[in-house]
Design an enzyme around this catalytic site. Structure first.
Site, mmCIF file in Angstrom:
data_model
loop_
_atom_site.group_PDB
_atom_site.id
_atom_site.type_symbol
_atom_site.label_atom_id
_atom_site.label_comp_id
_atom_site.label_asym_id
_atom_site.label_seq_id
_atom_site.Cartn_x
_atom_site.Cartn_y
_atom_site.Cartn_z
ATOM 1 N N SER A 122 -39.471 -48.788 -39.377
ATOM 2 C CA SER A 122 -38.677 -47.849 -39.352
ATOM 3 C C SER A 122 -38.226 -46.985 -40.436
ATOM 4 C CB SER A 122 -37.581 -49.113 -39.312
ATOM 5 O OG SER A 122 -35.723 -47.977 -39.508
ATOM 6 N N TYR A 146 -33.340 -56.734 -43.018
ATOM 7 C CA TYR A 146 -33.717 -56.321 -42.571
ATOM 8 C C TYR A 146 -35.050 -55.387 -42.390
ATOM 9 C CZ TYR A 146 -34.910 -52.381 -38.436
ATOM 10 O OH TYR A 146 -35.284 -51.866 -37.267
ATOM 11 N N LYS A 150 -39.848 -55.521 -41.776
ATOM 12 C CA LYS A 150 -40.292 -53.701 -42.208
ATOM 13 C C LYS A 150 -41.101 -54.068 -43.166
ATOM 14 C CE LYS A 150 -38.563 -53.251 -37.556
ATOM 15 N NZ LYS A 150 -39.273 -53.658 -36.384
HETATM 16 P P1 NAD Z 1 -33.581 -54.097 -28.485
HETATM 17 O O1 NAD Z 1 -34.021 -54.912 -29.004
HETATM 18 O O2 NAD Z 1 -34.225 -53.464 -27.302
HETATM 19 O O3 NAD Z 1 -35.714 -54.156 -28.174
HETATM 20 C C1 NAD Z 1 -36.025 -55.156 -28.980
HETATM 21 C C2 NAD Z 1 -37.078 -56.620 -27.685
HETATM 22 O O4 NAD Z 1 -37.046 -57.589 -28.602
HETATM 23 C C3 NAD Z 1 -35.764 -56.896 -26.971
HETATM 24 O O5 NAD Z 1 -36.229 -56.758 -25.551
HETATM 25 C C4 NAD Z 1 -35.723 -58.470 -27.344
HETATM 26 O O6 NAD Z 1 -35.502 -59.474 -26.418
HETATM 27 C C5 NAD Z 1 -37.131 -58.924 -28.103
HETATM 28 N N1 NAD Z 1 -37.478 -60.024 -28.664
HETATM 29 C C6 NAD Z 1 -36.920 -59.858 -29.610
HETATM 30 N N2 NAD Z 1 -37.331 -60.974 -30.590
HETATM 31 C C7 NAD Z 1 -38.703 -61.394 -29.540
HETATM 32 C C8 NAD Z 1 -39.256 -62.381 -30.049
HETATM 33 N N3 NAD Z 1 -39.499 -63.136 -30.943
HETATM 34 N N4 NAD Z 1 -40.057 -63.042 -29.314
HETATM 35 C C9 NAD Z 1 -40.462 -62.205 -27.669
HETATM 36 N N5 NAD Z 1 -39.315 -61.333 -27.545
HETATM 37 C C10 NAD Z 1 -38.677 -60.860 -28.192
HETATM 38 O O7 NAD Z 1 -34.805 -52.692 -29.945
HETATM 39 P P2 NAD Z 1 -35.239 -51.270 -29.726
HETATM 40 O O8 NAD Z 1 -34.521 -50.436 -30.434
HETATM 41 O O9 NAD Z 1 -35.972 -51.455 -28.059
HETATM 42 O O10 NAD Z 1 -36.193 -51.278 -30.986
HETATM 43 C C11 NAD Z 1 -37.287 -51.646 -30.994
HETATM 44 C C12 NAD Z 1 -38.459 -52.040 -32.479
HETATM 45 O O11 NAD Z 1 -37.983 -50.711 -33.163
HETATM 46 C C13 NAD Z 1 -36.771 -52.857 -33.209
HETATM 47 O O12 NAD Z 1 -38.676 -53.888 -33.784
HETATM 48 C C14 NAD Z 1 -36.594 -52.200 -34.193
HETATM 49 O O13 NAD Z 1 -36.694 -52.807 -35.623
HETATM 50 C C15 NAD Z 1 -37.155 -50.902 -34.156
HETATM 51 N N6 NAD Z 1 -36.466 -49.667 -34.170
HETATM 52 C C16 NAD Z 1 -35.309 -49.489 -33.597
HETATM 53 C C17 NAD Z 1 -34.657 -48.378 -34.095
HETATM 54 C C18 NAD Z 1 -33.336 -48.550 -33.001
HETATM 55 O O14 NAD Z 1 -32.283 -47.477 -33.545
HETATM 56 N N7 NAD Z 1 -33.191 -48.883 -31.795
HETATM 57 C C19 NAD Z 1 -34.898 -47.700 -34.865
HETATM 58 C C20 NAD Z 1 -36.402 -47.619 -35.905
HETATM 59 C C21 NAD Z 1 -36.973 -49.107 -35.737
HETATM 60 C C1 UD1 Z 2 -28.985 -47.268 -39.043
HETATM 61 C C2 UD1 Z 2 -29.375 -48.573 -39.521
HETATM 62 C C3 UD1 Z 2 -30.647 -48.566 -39.684
HETATM 63 C C4 UD1 Z 2 -31.970 -47.938 -38.496
HETATM 64 C C5 UD1 Z 2 -31.433 -46.738 -38.227
HETATM 65 C C6 UD1 Z 2 -31.391 -46.504 -36.845
HETATM 66 C C7 UD1 Z 2 -27.523 -49.662 -40.393
HETATM 67 C C8 UD1 Z 2 -26.544 -49.941 -41.461
HETATM 68 N N1 UD1 Z 2 -28.616 -48.970 -40.414
HETATM 69 O O1 UD1 Z 2 -28.884 -46.232 -39.192
HETATM 70 O O2 UD1 Z 2 -31.054 -49.649 -40.259
HETATM 71 O O3 UD1 Z 2 -33.142 -47.917 -38.901
HETATM 72 O O4 UD1 Z 2 -29.305 -47.103 -37.841
HETATM 73 O O5 UD1 Z 2 -31.632 -46.514 -35.352
HETATM 74 O O6 UD1 Z 2 -26.863 -50.060 -39.298
HETATM 75 N N2 UD1 Z 2 -21.266 -43.819 -37.912
HETATM 76 C C9 UD1 Z 2 -19.682 -43.555 -38.002
HETATM 77 N N3 UD1 Z 2 -19.009 -44.149 -36.778
HETATM 78 C C10 UD1 Z 2 -19.986 -45.125 -35.572
HETATM 79 C C11 UD1 Z 2 -21.174 -45.812 -36.330
HETATM 80 C C12 UD1 Z 2 -21.526 -44.383 -37.408
HETATM 81 O O7 UD1 Z 2 -18.813 -42.689 -37.901
HETATM 82 O O8 UD1 Z 2 -19.222 -46.132 -35.220
HETATM 83 C C13 UD1 Z 2 -21.756 -42.675 -38.243
HETATM 84 C C14 UD1 Z 2 -22.549 -43.597 -40.078
HETATM 85 O O9 UD1 Z 2 -21.947 -43.455 -40.877
HETATM 86 C C15 UD1 Z 2 -23.845 -42.024 -40.006
HETATM 87 C C16 UD1 Z 2 -23.996 -41.900 -38.430
HETATM 88 O O10 UD1 Z 2 -22.717 -41.945 -37.576
HETATM 89 O O11 UD1 Z 2 -23.169 -41.411 -40.827
HETATM 90 C C17 UD1 Z 2 -24.901 -42.828 -38.157
HETATM 91 O O12 UD1 Z 2 -24.899 -44.176 -37.981
HETATM 92 P P1 UD1 Z 2 -26.593 -45.140 -37.211
HETATM 93 O O13 UD1 Z 2 -26.073 -44.969 -36.264
HETATM 94 O O14 UD1 Z 2 -25.477 -46.360 -37.261
HETATM 95 O O15 UD1 Z 2 -27.659 -45.432 -38.165
HETATM 96 P P2 UD1 Z 2 -27.594 -45.428 -39.396
HETATM 97 O O16 UD1 Z 2 -26.165 -45.292 -40.418
HETATM 98 O O17 UD1 Z 2 -28.195 -44.046 -39.662
#
Ligand code: NAD
Ligand code: UD1
Length: 333
Positions: A122, A146, A150
């Site tokens: 991330s 978190y 990572k």
């Molecule tokens: P998500 O929660 O939708 O998907 C994660 C999946 O992993 C889920 O289906 C959950 O059931 C499964 N899981 C969790 N723990 C597990 C375990 N111990 N064993 C087997 N399965 C398990 O999340 P996502 O948004 O699809 O994110 C996927 C990956 O990308 C994550 O590692 C997350 O940290 C990373 N990531 C997500 C974002 C975002 O904003 N969505 C941003 C940066 C990084």
């Molecule tokens: C969040 C996570 C970050 C993760 C990223 C991508 C936190 C503190 N950080 O960051 O670790 O990598 O998502 O998924 O959760 N906002 C509002 N109102 C809301 C929600 C968000 O104004 O209800 C604003 C926030 O202040 C920010 C922007 O929208 O400026 C995006 O927020 P968000 O979607 O939560 O993502 P990140 O803050 O980038």
């Protein structure tokens, strides 16, 4: 090629399954369903007309994982917990699930002589920006458990590669994934109150929430609200395909997946209104603790090494989010 997809029933995993199946890969989804629904996989099958092998299991169970992974050629590792606030309240759960879980997975891979892995990192590993845009050599430091998980996993992968340079490792640092598959069949379905902006906006549009709280309008940005690099989840999915294709030789490489463009909260709200014709009432509230004013990617390395760049714009991100939300008002039920 058969790819083992941990967390494949989740938001990014399910979209990546579509991309891989369409490209002719076989997929084995390994997920404990702690934050996802098996329905997502049924819909992946519907979209692609191909079958998904699903094994319900936990990456922390090394014995079961070692068996489940047999016969696969590589791994995409999405499984993990991802809520920043929850990680502050329950750090041990995060270290156990994400770090210990990854160690078990890597051991299961080693036992089966599988040495190809794409890992979901991330942009949070960059912490507060020393400069923008973030390139991959920006110093790494995080401000919450978190993010720390990572960073630790990235270090484990780098050490593993140093110890055995036959591994093929790609670390993908995502910026802000949003949007849904264009069919509206799969998308993001957060449990409870959404932490992230786009799902919150979508729930306001569908009437599940009254109004959006905009966290601060006094940042040093073009309209005072926070600026982020939003990336369409299908672009992210295609980035995983490109990463797998690029792992033809041993390496351990970290690459940003972002668009390189920063949009503010109000930019996103206005784009959503324009794309969907839905009103989004909002109120300005104080800043959310821990938020930073702006961050966005330098996506040059992804272009150079993977031949990948984001193709879908903010309007499309909003349209596709709404398409999923309006077809699934209560998410997967
Ligand atoms: P998500 O929660 O939708 O998907 C994660 C999946 O992993 C889920 O289906 C959950 O059931 C499964 N899981 C969790 N723990 C597990 C375990 N111990 N064993 C087997 N399965 C398990 O999340 P996502 O948004 O699809 O994110 C996927 C990956 O990308 C994550 O590692 C997350 O940290 C990373 N990531 C997500 C974002 C975002 O904003 N969505 C941003 C940066 C990084
Ligand atoms: C969040 C996570 C970050 C993760 C990223 C991508 C936190 C503190 N950080 O960051 O670790 O990598 O998502 O998924 O959760 N906002 C509002 N109102 C809301 C929600 C968000 O104004 O209800 C604003 C926030 O202040 C920010 C922007 O929208 O400026 C995006 O927020 P968000 O979607 O939560 O993502 P990140 O803050 O980038």
């Amino acid at each position: 090629m058969k790819i083992f997809i941990t967390g494949g029933a989740g938001y990014i995993g399910s979209h990546t399954c579509v991309e891989l199946l369409n490209a002719g890969y076989e997929v084995v989804v390994y997920d404990n369903l702690s934050n996802s629904s098996p329905q997502a996989l049924q819909r992946v099958e519907k979209i692609t007309g191909k079958s998904v092998q699903f094994i319900q299991g936990d990456i922390r169970d090394e014995t079961v994982t070692t068996e489940a992974i047999q016969g696969c050629d590589g791994v995409i590792h999405f499984a993990g917990l991802k809520a920043v606030g929850e990680s502050v309240a329950k750090p041990l759960d995060y270290y156990e699930n994400n770090v210990y879980g990854t160690l078990c997975l890597l051991r299961a891979m080693q036992s089966n002589n599988i040495k190809t892995i794409v890992f979901s990192s991330s942009a949070t590993v960059y912490g507060d920006p020393e400069y923008l845009p973030f390139d991959e050599i920006h110093p790494l430091r995080t401000t919450n458990p978190y993010g720390q998980t990572k960073l630790v996993i990235e270090e484990i992968l780098r050490d593993l590669y140093k110890s055995d340079t036959s591994w093929k490792i790609m670390i993908l640092r995502y910026f802000n994934p949003v949007g849904a598959h264009e069919s509206g069949l799969i998308g993001e379905d957060p449990q409870g109150l959404p932490n992230n902006l786009m799902p919150f906006v979508a729930q306001v549009a569908i009437g599940r929430r009254e109004s959006l709280n905009v966290f601060g309008d006094d940042y040093d940005t073009h309209d005072g609200t926070g600026v982020r690099d939003y990336i369409h989840v299908m672009d992210l999915a295609s980035g995983h395909l490109k990463a797998l294709e690029a792992l033809t030789f041993p390496q351990c490489t970290a690459i940003n997946l972002g668009s390189g463009i920063g949009y503010s909260v109000l930019d996103l709200v206005n784009a959503f209104i324009k794309a969907t014709d839905k009103p989004i009432p909002f109120i300005i509230t104080p800043r959310r603790e821990g938020d930073i004013a702006e961050f966005y990617a330098d996506p040059t390395l992804a272009k150079n090494l993977l031949g990948w760049s984001a193709q879908r714009n903010l309007d499309q991100m909003c349209r596709d989010t709404w398409n999923f939300q309006s077809q699934n008002p209560q998410g997967y039920v």
